[in-house]
Design an enzyme around this catalytic site. Structure first.
Site, PDB file in Angstrom:
ATOM      1  N   ALA A 158      -1.376   0.034  -8.669  1.00 50.15           N
ATOM      2  CA  ALA A 158      -2.130  -1.218  -8.521  1.00 50.15           C
ATOM      3  C   ALA A 158      -3.628  -0.975  -8.333  1.00 50.15           C
ATOM      4  CB  ALA A 158      -1.589  -2.036  -7.351  1.00 50.15           C
ATOM      5  N   GLY A 159      -3.978   0.220  -7.804  1.00 54.94           N
ATOM      6  CA  GLY A 159      -5.391   0.545  -7.586  1.00 54.94           C
ATOM      7  C   GLY A 159      -5.751   0.843  -6.144  1.00 54.94           C
ATOM      8  N   LYS A 160      -4.751   1.047  -5.291  1.00 57.86           N
ATOM      9  CA  LYS A 160      -5.002   1.282  -3.864  1.00 57.86           C
ATOM     10  C   LYS A 160      -5.910   2.487  -3.621  1.00 57.86           C
ATOM     11  CE  LYS A 160      -0.632   1.670  -3.026  1.00 57.86           C
ATOM     12  NZ  LYS A 160      -0.201   1.441  -4.416  1.00 57.86           N
ATOM     13  N   SER A 218       3.777   1.013   1.069  1.00 59.79           N
ATOM     14  CA  SER A 218       4.328   0.329   2.253  1.00 59.79           C
ATOM     15  C   SER A 218       5.007  -0.984   1.862  1.00 59.79           C
ATOM     16  CB  SER A 218       3.262   0.123   3.336  1.00 59.79           C
ATOM     17  OG  SER A 218       2.028  -0.317   2.840  1.00 59.79           O
ATOM     18  N   GLY A 237       0.464  -2.313  -1.953  1.00 60.10           N
ATOM     19  CA  GLY A 237       0.659  -2.820  -3.312  1.00 60.10           C
ATOM     20  C   GLY A 237       1.517  -1.854  -4.101  1.00 60.10           C
ATOM     21  N   LEU A 238       1.893  -2.259  -5.280  1.00 63.12           N
ATOM     22  CA  LEU A 238       2.730  -1.428  -6.141  1.00 63.12           C
ATOM     23  C   LEU A 238       2.039  -0.129  -6.528  1.00 63.12           C
ATOM     24  CD1 LEU A 238       4.080  -4.165  -8.606  1.00 63.12           C
ATOM     25  CD2 LEU A 238       5.390  -2.985  -6.822  1.00 63.12           C
ATOM     26  N   SER A 239       2.827   0.857  -6.908  1.00 60.17           N
ATOM     27  CA  SER A 239       2.283   2.099  -7.449  1.00 60.17           C
ATOM     28  C   SER A 239       1.449   1.761  -8.685  1.00 60.17           C
ATOM     29  CB  SER A 239       3.442   3.026  -7.839  1.00 60.17           C
ATOM     30  OG  SER A 239       2.948   4.200  -8.428  1.00 60.17           O
TER      31      SER A 239
END
Length: 180
Positions: free
Chosen positions: A16-18, A86, A12-14
């Site tokens: 986003a909460g990964k 990624s 996911g985008l920077s």
């Protein structure tokens, strides 16, 4: 009984909460007695992939390196949690093809939301043209087409996102129910 390993791949985008969900998931898995390793994009870049830039080629090399580490760990019974932007679908699919028990989790947050959160101030710099090749601004992000789990972090809590992943892992028989 030895557990079969698996890899949960957060993309996911920077912002986003990964990493937030990955950390909470790691705690939940450890509480169930699993061996867990978190491969976080920021940490990887300072250790395993030091010296790589942010060109498409360098991003792909980084993702493939992390994929190799995840493959080795998961085939040895470790629950691997990878949290990397990624951005390219083809590279994520290459990693998927190498790992037996692979779960792609799309950490979905609208661009407006990640810009609003922007804890590191990166979007502000990217929008001002100070950072080149920034995913979601001047570089593409290709969302997964068929992720096993989607976490909509603008609408759900961290706990709800973690529960979605745990439910999926249980449905595959890779995770035992929590101790009573």
């Amino acid at each position: 009984m030895e557990h079969e390993g698996f890899t949960v791949w957060f993309t996911g985008l920077s912002g986003a909460g990964k990493s937030t969900i990955a950390t909470a998931l790691a705690e939940a898995l450890r509480s169930r007695g699993m061996k867990v390793e978190v491969l976080d994009g920021d940490v990887i870049r300072t250790n395993l992939s030091k010296g790589l830039g942010f060109s498409k080629e360098d991003r792909d090399i980084n993702v493939l390196r992390v994929g190799w580490v995840a493959e080795v760990l998961s085939r040895n019974g470790v629950a691997v949690i990878a949290a990397l932007i990624s951005p390219y679908r083809e590279t994520r699919n290459a990693v998927r093809s190498r790992i037996k028990n692979f779960v792609e989790v799309y950490v979905n947050a609208p661009l407006e939301e990640v810009i609003r959160r922007d804890v590191k101030g990166l979007y502000k710099k990217a929008l001002a043209g100070e950072i080149q090749n920034f995913t979601g601004i001047s570089d593409p992000y290709e969302p997964p087409e068929n992720p096993e789990v989607v976490c909509n972090t603008a609408e759900e809590t961290v706990e709800e996102s973690v529960q979605k992943v745990l439910d999926y892992l249980e449905s595959q028989g890779w995770l035992l129910p929590p101790p009573a």
